[in-house]
Scaffold this active site. Structure first.
Site, short mmCIF file in Angstrom:
data_model
loop_
_atom_site.label_atom_id
_atom_site.label_comp_id
_atom_site.label_asym_id
_atom_site.label_seq_id
_atom_site.Cartn_x
_atom_site.Cartn_y
_atom_site.Cartn_z
N ARG A 50 12.47 -18.21 -0.03
CA ARG A 50 12.41 -16.76 0.13
C ARG A 50 12.99 -16.03 -1.08
O ARG A 50 12.69 -14.86 -1.32
CB ARG A 50 13.13 -16.30 1.42
N TYR A 104 -6.54 3.01 -5.17
CA TYR A 104 -6.94 2.27 -3.98
C TYR A 104 -6.41 3.00 -2.73
O TYR A 104 -5.25 3.46 -2.72
CB TYR A 104 -6.37 0.86 -4.10
N ASP A 176 -1.52 -0.43 -12.15
CA ASP A 176 -2.22 -1.46 -11.39
C ASP A 176 -3.42 -1.90 -12.23
O ASP A 176 -4.37 -1.15 -12.45
CB ASP A 176 -2.69 -0.88 -10.04
N LYS A 201 -7.24 -11.04 -6.03
CA LYS A 201 -8.53 -10.81 -6.68
C LYS A 201 -8.72 -11.79 -7.83
O LYS A 201 -8.72 -12.97 -7.62
CB LYS A 201 -8.62 -9.35 -7.13
C1 LIG Z 1 -6.76 -2.14 -7.14
C2 LIG Z 1 -6.09 -2.75 -5.93
N1 LIG Z 1 -4.75 -2.79 -5.89
C3 LIG Z 1 -4.10 -3.33 -4.84
C4 LIG Z 1 -4.78 -3.84 -3.76
C5 LIG Z 1 -4.03 -4.45 -2.60
O1 LIG Z 1 -4.06 -5.83 -2.72
P1 LIG Z 1 -3.86 -6.87 -1.50
O2 LIG Z 1 -5.05 -6.77 -0.61
O3 LIG Z 1 -3.70 -8.19 -2.20
O4 LIG Z 1 -2.60 -6.46 -0.80
C6 LIG Z 1 -6.19 -3.83 -3.76
C7 LIG Z 1 -6.93 -4.39 -2.61
O5 LIG Z 1 -8.13 -4.25 -2.47
C8 LIG Z 1 -6.85 -3.26 -4.88
O6 LIG Z 1 -8.20 -3.20 -4.93
#
Ligand SMILES: Cc1ncc(COP(=O)(O)O)c(C=O)c1O
Length: 385
Positions: A50, A104, A176, A201
């Protein structure tokens, strides 16, 4: 011989190749242990999964740090976990966060629903309006958050400009970079302080893991680690092992995603039933010149508007045989989703239309299948539309 920095494929495969020893396994073992033996009476670091110091967690973090050109990195249990913990590492109650509007949907809800519960103020700026960014800064602003390229319009933000703004104000710039990966873009070299990924992803790349990552200065990553320990966001060792395995092919996968993305986007743009294609590698994209300056490839994500709107999109989806109708992205298999039911479900149809995402908008995540097969499948879909 002059020493040259190793390239991304070599870094992703070997990390520090000089550190290996005779009889080391070529493929790393999975250390599927929650805890580790420690010496009685010793104040040495306690190893506990953890805490993020399991060998699999540490190996994969070290690889990402090298790829992003960061001092340190850490993997956590999801992309949402990475976004939450990265912000909690730099924000306190009473602080203000200025976020891009083009993010997102899950991240937007995290900011507006959760952060506000903790007394963190959040406001949103339109990346196309530079003046808005300056006018929305407050005395209490401690961080700026953006996503680039954006979901699902594939807009590319001028990070160099935002980096100068954030540095001038002495605030953190969080980016991001899920859609780009360190193969196509390295935000830290353009003024970002912290890079966030949904490792679910492209980093993992095989649609079989949920994970997230944060990279940046060692002090920030340590803050994220402390929050991760307390909020219970550690990544399972087996998932860490799978991501390390995925990272080894990241560079070749992205090369192929970039090639297929451009080929399919170019082909789609010439189809009569297509109203508009959103892909930064196309000259018709509003950020084409910026993408050419900042990115090493347009990636595998393509936004698609059909001339026949929502009904045509549904007929198209029903006719596809290869491209699977599923949310998420960045895997070896091609996926298609409708933002109105997934990432942008929280917005009204009017809000989505105003954001440039009319009903019937399709978001394609092009995988590693042969591009001709993908175009055949999409042609079948378009014929039915
Ligand atoms: C650009 C982006 N950031 C963050 C996330 C969140 O990721 P997770 O589903 O791994 O929590 C997503 C999910 O689709 C995303 O497309």
């Amino acid at each position: 011989m002059p020493r040259r920095a190793a390239g991304p494929s070599t870094l992703a495969i070997h990390g520090d190749a000089a550190a290996r020893a005779v009889h080391d396994p070529v493929a790393p073992p999975i250390v599927q242990s929650s805890t580790f033996i420690s010496a009685p009476g010793s104040a040495d670091e306690v190893l506990y999964t953890r805490y993020g110091n399991n060998p699999n967690q540490q190996r994969v973090a070290e690889r990402l740090a090298r790829l992003e050109g960061a001092e340190a990195a850490i993997f956590v249990a999801s992309g949402m976990g990475a976004t939450a913990l990265a912000h909690l590492a730099v924000l306190n109650p009473g602080d203000h966060l200025l976020s891009s509007e083009w993010i997102y949907g899950g991240t937007r809800r995290l900011f507006t629903e959760e952060f506000r519960r903790f007394g963190i103020e959040v406001s949103f700026a339109d990346p196309d309006r530079r003046r808005e960014w300056r006018s929305k800064l407050r005395k209490t602003t401690r961080a700026i958050f953006v996503e680039t390229p954006t979901n699902p319009l594939m807009r590319v933000l001028d990070l160099d400009w935002l980096g100068v703004l954030a540095e001038g104000e002495g605030i953190a710039l969080l980016v991001d970079s899920t859609f780009a990966t360190p193969i196509n873009f390295r935000p830290l070299a353009h003024g970002a302080d912290i890079v966030i990924h949904s490792a679910t992803k492209y980093l993992n790349g095989h649609s079989d893991v949920i994970a997230g990552a944060v990279a940046g200065a060692a002090t920030v990553v340590e803050e994220v680690r402390e929050r991760m320990k307390l909020w219970g966001q550690a990544l399972d060792p087996h998932a860490a092992w799978l991501i390390e395995r995925g990272l080894k092919t990241l560079a070749v996968r992205m090369e192929r995603h970039n090639r297929t993305g451009l080929a399919v986007a170019t082909w789609l743009e010439a189809q009569p039933k297509v109203r508009r294609v959103h892909y930064p590698g196309l000259p018709s994209h509003p950020d084409h010149a910026l993408a050419a300056r900042l990115l090493d490839g347009g990636g595998g994500m393509v936004g698609l508007e059909l001339a026949g709107g929502a009904r045509a999109a549904e007929r198209c989806l029903r006719a596809l045989r290869l491209v699977a109708h599923a949310p998420s992205l960045g895997g070896v298999e091609s996926l298609v989703s409708e933002p109105r039911f997934t990432s942008h479900a929280a917005l009204s149809p009017e809000e989505r239309a105003a954001a440039g995402i009319p009903d019937g908008f399709l978001r394609l995540s092009l995988g590693l299948e042969d591009a001709d097969d993908l175009m055949d499948d999409l042609a079948r879909g378009l014929a039915a539309a």
